[in-house]
Design a protein around this motif. Structure first.
Motif, PDB file in Angstrom:
ATOM      1  N   ARG A  51       1.009  -1.215  -0.001  1.00  0.00           N
ATOM      2  CA  ARG A  51      -0.145   0.011   0.062  1.00  0.00           C
ATOM      3  C   ARG A  51       0.966   1.293   0.054  1.00  0.00           C
ATOM      4  O   ARG A  51       0.690   2.221  -0.442  1.00  0.00           O
ATOM      5  CB  ARG A  51      -0.972  -0.051   1.075  1.00  0.00           C
ATOM      6  N   ASP A  52       2.134   1.141   0.793  1.00  0.00           N
ATOM      7  CA  ASP A  52       2.719   2.293   0.926  1.00  0.00           C
ATOM      8  C   ASP A  52       3.475   2.584  -0.678  1.00  0.00           C
ATOM      9  O   ASP A  52       3.498   3.937  -0.878  1.00  0.00           O
ATOM     10  CB  ASP A  52       3.943   2.056   1.880  1.00  0.00           C
ATOM     11  N   GLU A  53       3.891   1.540  -1.151  1.00  0.00           N
ATOM     12  CA  GLU A  53       4.334   1.585  -2.320  1.00  0.00           C
ATOM     13  C   GLU A  53       3.633   2.116  -3.417  1.00  0.00           C
ATOM     14  O   GLU A  53       3.631   3.219  -4.214  1.00  0.00           O
ATOM     15  CB  GLU A  53       5.125   0.242  -3.062  1.00  0.00           C
ATOM     16  N   ALA A  54       2.420   1.640  -3.251  1.00  0.00           N
ATOM     17  CA  ALA A  54       1.134   2.239  -4.451  1.00  0.00           C
ATOM     18  C   ALA A  54       0.995   3.397  -4.076  1.00  0.00           C
ATOM     19  O   ALA A  54       0.764   4.391  -5.152  1.00  0.00           O
ATOM     20  CB  ALA A  54       0.038   1.473  -4.039  1.00  0.00           C
ATOM     21  N   MET A  55       0.936   3.920  -2.870  1.00  0.00           N
ATOM     22  CA  MET A  55       0.662   5.339  -2.509  1.00  0.00           C
ATOM     23  C   MET A  55       1.870   6.338  -3.174  1.00  0.00           C
ATOM     24  O   MET A  55       1.576   7.332  -3.692  1.00  0.00           O
ATOM     25  CB  MET A  55       1.025   5.455  -0.879  1.00  0.00           C
ATOM     26  N   LYS A  56       3.087   5.845  -2.932  1.00  0.00           N
ATOM     27  CA  LYS A  56       4.281   6.767  -3.676  1.00  0.00           C
ATOM     28  C   LYS A  56       4.222   6.652  -5.145  1.00  0.00           C
ATOM     29  O   LYS A  56       4.239   7.708  -5.717  1.00  0.00           O
ATOM     30  CB  LYS A  56       5.461   5.773  -3.186  1.00  0.00           C
ATOM     31  N   ALA A  57       3.675   5.701  -5.801  1.00  0.00           N
ATOM     32  CA  ALA A  57       3.480   5.585  -7.217  1.00  0.00           C
ATOM     33  C   ALA A  57       2.500   6.538  -7.798  1.00  0.00           C
ATOM     34  O   ALA A  57       2.414   7.361  -8.567  1.00  0.00           O
ATOM     35  CB  ALA A  57       3.223   4.243  -7.780  1.00  0.00           C
ATOM     36  N   ALA A  58       1.282   6.334  -6.890  1.00  0.00           N
ATOM     37  CA  ALA A  58       0.037   7.319  -7.147  1.00  0.00           C
ATOM     38  C   ALA A  58       0.442   8.947  -7.044  1.00  0.00           C
ATOM     39  O   ALA A  58      -0.205   9.644  -7.562  1.00  0.00           O
ATOM     40  CB  ALA A  58      -1.147   6.954  -6.483  1.00  0.00           C
ATOM     41  N   ALA A  59       1.443   9.044  -6.184  1.00  0.00           N
ATOM     42  CA  ALA A  59       1.966  10.535  -6.017  1.00  0.00           C
ATOM     43  C   ALA A  59       2.917  11.078  -6.860  1.00  0.00           C
ATOM     44  O   ALA A  59       3.145  12.282  -6.669  1.00  0.00           O
ATOM     45  CB  ALA A  59       2.353  10.609  -4.342  1.00  0.00           C
ATOM     46  N   SER A  60       3.330  10.318  -8.055  1.00  0.00           N
ATOM     47  CA  SER A  60       4.445  10.625  -8.703  1.00  0.00           C
ATOM     48  C   SER A  60       3.604  11.997  -9.593  1.00  0.00           C
ATOM     49  O   SER A  60       2.376  11.675 -10.014  1.00  0.00           O
ATOM     50  CB  SER A  60       4.884   9.398  -9.447  1.00  0.00           C
ATOM     51  N   PRO A  61       4.495  12.673 -10.144  1.00  0.00           N
ATOM     52  CA  PRO A  61       4.014  13.774 -11.153  1.00  0.00           C
ATOM     53  C   PRO A  61       3.256  13.241 -12.509  1.00  0.00           C
ATOM     54  O   PRO A  61       2.573  13.973 -12.887  1.00  0.00           O
ATOM     55  CB  PRO A  61       5.115  14.506 -11.471  1.00  0.00           C
ATOM     56  N   ALA A  62       3.790  11.802 -12.883  1.00  0.00           N
ATOM     57  CA  ALA A  62       3.266  11.328 -13.953  1.00  0.00           C
ATOM     58  C   ALA A  62       1.619  11.317 -13.931  1.00  0.00           C
ATOM     59  O   ALA A  62       0.853  11.357 -15.119  1.00  0.00           O
ATOM     60  CB  ALA A  62       3.870  10.224 -14.485  1.00  0.00           C
ATOM     61  N   SER A  63       1.141  11.008 -12.837  1.00  0.00           N
ATOM     62  CA  SER A  63      -0.467  10.804 -12.811  1.00  0.00           C
ATOM     63  C   SER A  63      -0.952  12.139 -12.223  1.00  0.00           C
ATOM     64  O   SER A  63      -1.310  12.064 -11.023  1.00  0.00           O
ATOM     65  CB  SER A  63      -0.570   9.713 -11.661  1.00  0.00           C
ATOM     66  N   MET A  64      -1.252  12.853 -13.182  1.00  0.00           N
ATOM     67  CA  MET A  64      -2.090  14.123 -13.016  1.00  0.00           C
ATOM     68  C   MET A  64      -3.451  14.046 -12.733  1.00  0.00           C
ATOM     69  O   MET A  64      -4.091  13.254 -13.600  1.00  0.00           O
ATOM     70  CB  MET A  64      -1.736  15.074 -14.275  1.00  0.00           C
ATOM     71  N   PRO A  65      -3.887  14.658 -11.892  1.00  0.00           N
ATOM     72  CA  PRO A  65      -5.487  14.347 -11.482  1.00  0.00           C
ATOM     73  C   PRO A  65      -6.274  15.231 -12.234  1.00  0.00           C
ATOM     74  O   PRO A  65      -7.006  16.114 -11.891  1.00  0.00           O
ATOM     75  CB  PRO A  65      -5.459  14.779 -10.001  1.00  0.00           C
TER      76      PRO A  65
END
Lengths: 357, 481
Positions: A51-65
């Motif tokens: 979960r922590d890894e997924a959170m970091k991935a989701a927070a990367s700049p590539a995934s713009m909301p």
């Protein structure tokens, strides 16, 4: 990827109604059971590290909301990277950003809203009317902003705690008398204890946006009402995914358990001694279970003299909590009133004695 | 040869005399050495009680302390007392007791010379031994005289004697003693206060009506006295309640005088401890004897200030009669204590007037309002107590309100999450680091003293069951001087 909840009858944006626990269309007043709507993939057990890894991935700049509203076609930027559910500002369509709750980011459970938001302003008013030390004119010059229902991410921990604690303590020994003097012996000990205990349901908010004190104070939640996560509960509400890792939250939980553990050990493992104080404490925690869940909170701001004061309402129990302005002048007034009462009672008592005498 | 015969003769004489003197010693028991006087009966078993001639002298001044004129006066005085009391009074002085104990010697003198009246030989003898090595005054009572010759009275009589004897004023000593003895035998008490004596002897009161400050102690100036008298008069007239102040260094238990001899006013409960009871009865007697008080119930308030020789004070306030002391209908215990307290506060020689005036201030308020006001000191303490409680109340309630107000706080403990029955002590060890000892002093219960007071600082030894050689018993008091 987004999921929208549309009314099967009129095609309007449909939302979860906490009062009836069903989906309710505000346009055609149709009511539907929640099962009639799109069902997400069932959640799979996920480890905390994942979960922590997924959170970091989701927070990367590539995934713009950024998302495109399917109802009106507008391109909308979400308020933050963690927003998982919102309402389209152009067409009021209820949208869930499913990628925020997919894979390792799927919550383990959710407690749906039970409280309706329509009378919360009154609840807040009755709450602050009971409070003291508010500035003069606060009641007439404050304004309460709109109410927002938010599913706040929380970490839940069940832990075992074991460890060694050393105390300094005294014990009354022999008493004897020599002449006009009575002697009492007091023995000072170092008490060494190895203890174990268990904690369950330690809840800590997992959102950096939410003030910790407000989220701690809005608790407790009845966790027995926890439901399997279902995005349909999010319709009509704002929802955030966690942005505080389980490791960070675990540190806070550990601190709480150590504080409680040491005090519990002091009271339960030192019977027969007095003047007990802790010399050293070395407690280790083992997390038996950690769960990521969403809990319902209504948020609203009260504004007084241009300063916002945030309020939170427990979406399950209706408990109101919030910060308020503080007046030192009112505190002093309160002090002197109580002073007058205390002194007056003593004076009256003395007067009665004097009259009776 | 002549010398040899002379030595032999002397030796025989010595040997002949030794058994004789030893026999004399044996016959007198513990009479010690020396030649005994003629009157002494060496064999008590052969002695038979008798009454001597009433005209025999009652003053036997073997020590030659008095002039013939003084002797005559004392003789006359002793006769006077005997006739008034029907009890024999004897004074005997000597320069030796012939090696005997003074007490035994005195008692034997009384018995073997036939003193005492009636079948029980009622009477009192005073023996003064002027022997420098054994100087002592001893008094012994016989018969019914023993009933009044108790420790208190004997001590008072010894006080009277002591003060004069140490100054070698023998005549004054015996004269004063005789008056004390007369008082004792007549009224049960040696040193009657003047007002009491005047009433008993003539039935007249000593102090004229309107004199409401009676000061037997002194220490109040003339101007202060006048001012106090005016204030007493004003208060008395204004509230139709006679207000009297009585300062005295006399302090007697008048119960000896007898309930019929002296009137006693009813001034409420007399107190709990014997000293207070005694003092209040004294004041009640004073009030009644002097006839103070308005109307039929002798309405009034009396302040008694008793000063003893150590400048210790006993303050008593008594209210007599009822009903019209302004609003002060009844003197409650607390009001009485308060009046006594304000009078006692910082009382000392030189400020009697100040304290009496303060008493009158408080008494005036009491009569006006029905309540005795508290002193400024007490009021100050009350104000401090009020402020202290007010501060405590204000602070604690404010802190509590602040705690209650601030409900938004970060949680630091997990008490609610603890599974209560999960707590286990897996292992434990107690290591003794050391021992400390606390001491607490426990005072012994105070020991009461039954010693009798003495103005001279010297104390008498009193024995209620002394015996003469013949076996007759008496009550004896003795004191060295």
């Amino acid at each position: 990827m987004i999921a929208e909840q549309k009314c099967p009858n009129c095609g309007g944006a449909i939302a979860f109604d906490p009062a009836i626990g069903k989906m309710h269309c505000p346009y055609c007043e149709s009511i539907f059971d929640i099962e009639q709507f799109q069902t997400p993939q069932p959640a799979k057990p996920v480890g905390m590290n994942q979960r922590d890894e997924a959170m970091k991935a989701a927070a990367s700049p590539a995934s713009m909301p950024v998302y495109v509203c399917r109802s009106c076609g507008a391109e909308v930027v979400t308020p933050s990277q963690t927003t998982g559910s919102l309402t389209c500002p152009y067409c009021s369509n209820n949208i869930v950003l499913t990628e925020q709750f997919s894979g390792a980011l799927v919550p383990d459970g959710i407690i749906p809203f039970r409280i309706m938001p329509d009378k919360l302003s009154d609840e807040v008013r009755s709450y602050y009317k009971k409070k003291m030390f508010l500035p003069k004119g606060f009641f007439s010059r404050n304004s309460i902003g709109p109410v927002t229902g938010v599913y706040v991410p929380f970490w839940i921990f069940d832990c075992d705690v074991t460890g060694d604690i050393a105390f300094s303590a005294e014990k009354r020994g022999a008493t004897y008398r020599r002449g006009d003097t009575e002697y009492t012996e007091y023995e000072r000990y170092r008490l060494e204890r190895k203890v174990s205990m268990s904690f369950a349901g330690i809840s800590l908010d997992a959102s950096k946006k939410m003030p910790n004190d407000l989220m701690d104070s809005v608790q407790p939640y009845d966790l027995s009402q926890l439901q399997p996560f279902d995005i349909r509960y999010l319709a009509g509400f704002v929802a955030d995914r966690f942005d505080e890792s389980s490791q960070e939250s675990r540190q806070r939980a550990t601190e709480r358990m150590k504080n409680t553990g040491a005090n519990v050990a002091m009271s339960r493992a030192t019977q027969g001694f007095h003047s007990v104080s802790i010399i050293s404490s070395s407690l280790q925690t083992v997390v038996k279970r950690a769960a990521y869940i969403l809990l319902p909170v209504y948020l609203l701001n009260l504004t007084y003299e241009g300063q916002p004061y945030q309020f939170a309402v427990n979406g399950q129990s209706g408990k109101v909590i919030g910060k308020l302005p503080y007046s030192k002048l009112e505190e002093r007034k309160y002090f002197w009133k109580r002073f007058a009462v205390g002194a007056g009672i003593v004076a009256a008592f003395i007067g009665l004695i004097a009259i009776a005498g | 040869m002549k010398k040899t015969w002379l030595c032999l003769l002397i030796t025989l004489l010595v040997l002949f005399c030794l058994p004789l003197s030893a026999g004399a010693d044996d016959s007198s028991g513990d009479t010690g050495s020396g030649e005994l006087p003629d009157w002494y009966v060496t064999d008590p078993n052969s002695f038979e009680d008798f009454h001597n001639d009433i005209n025999d002298p009652r003053l036997i001044d073997q020590a030659d302390l008095l002039t013939p004129e003084q002797e005559a006066q004392i003789e006359a005085r002793l006769d006077q007392v005997r006739e008034a009391t029907q009890q024999d009074i004897v004074i005997f002085t000597d320069t030796t007791s012939y090696g005997m104990d003074n007490e035994l010697y005195e008692m034997d003198f009384y018995v073997y010379n036939g003193y005492g009246l009636g079948p029980n030989f009622d009477g009192l003898i005073l023996f003064i031994n002027m022997d420098p090595d054994n100087r002592e005054m001893v008094s012994t009572a016989f018969g019914k005289t023993r009933d009044v010759f108790d420790a208190a009275n004997s001590n008072m009589l010894d006080d009277i004697l002591y003060d004069h004897l140490v100054e070698q004023e023998y005549f004054e000593a015996f004269l004063s003693w005789s008056f004390g003895v007369e008082n004792m035998l007549k009224y049960g008490i040696v040193d009657l206060p003047a007002w009491c004596g005047a009433y008993l002897s003539s039935g007249q009161v000593l102090y004229p009506s309107g004199v409401r400050l009676i000061n037997e102690v002194g220490g109040i100036s003339e101007s202060d006295t006048q001012r106090i008298l005016e204030r007493l008069s004003d208060l008395s007239v204004k509230y139709q309640t006679e207000v009297v102040v009585y300062l005295t260094d006399k302090y007697y238990d008048l119960s000896h005088v007898g309930s019929d001899a002296l009137p006693v006013a009813e001034g409420g409960p007399r107190g709990e401890d014997s000293e207070e009871i005694e003092a209040n009865r004294y004041l009640d007697t004073f009030w009644a004897v002097e006839g103070y008080g308005y109307s039929e119930d002798h309405r009034g308030i009396l302040l008694g200030i008793f000063v003893d020789e150590s400048s210790l004070y006993n303050i008593q306030v008594r209210m007599y009669g009822s009903g019209a002391a302004g609003k002060a209908k009844e003197l409650s215990d607390s009001s009485e204590k308060r009046l006594e307290s304000v009078t006692l506060l910082n009382l000392g020689e030189g400020n009697y007037a100040y304290n009496v005036n303060r008493y009158l201030d408080f008494l005036g308020s009491y009569m006006k309002t029905g309540h005795v006001p508290h002193s400024w000191f007490v009021r100050g303490l009350w104000a401090l107590a009020c402020a202290f409680v007010g501060l405590l109340t204000g602070r604690f309630s404010t802190e509590r309100a602040i705690r209650k107000n601030n409900v938004v706080r970060e949680e630091t403990r997990a008490d609610v999450n603890l599974i209560s029955d999960s707590f286990r002590v897996l292992w434990s060890r107690n290591v003794l680091l050391g021992t400390r000892v606390e001491k607490r002093y426990i005072p012994k219960p105070s020991e009461s003293s039954s010693s009798t007071r003495s103005s001279s600082g010297s104390r008498s030894h009193y024995s209620s069951n002394s015996r003469s050689s013949s076996g007759r018993s008496g009550s004896t008091s003795r004191r060295k001087f």
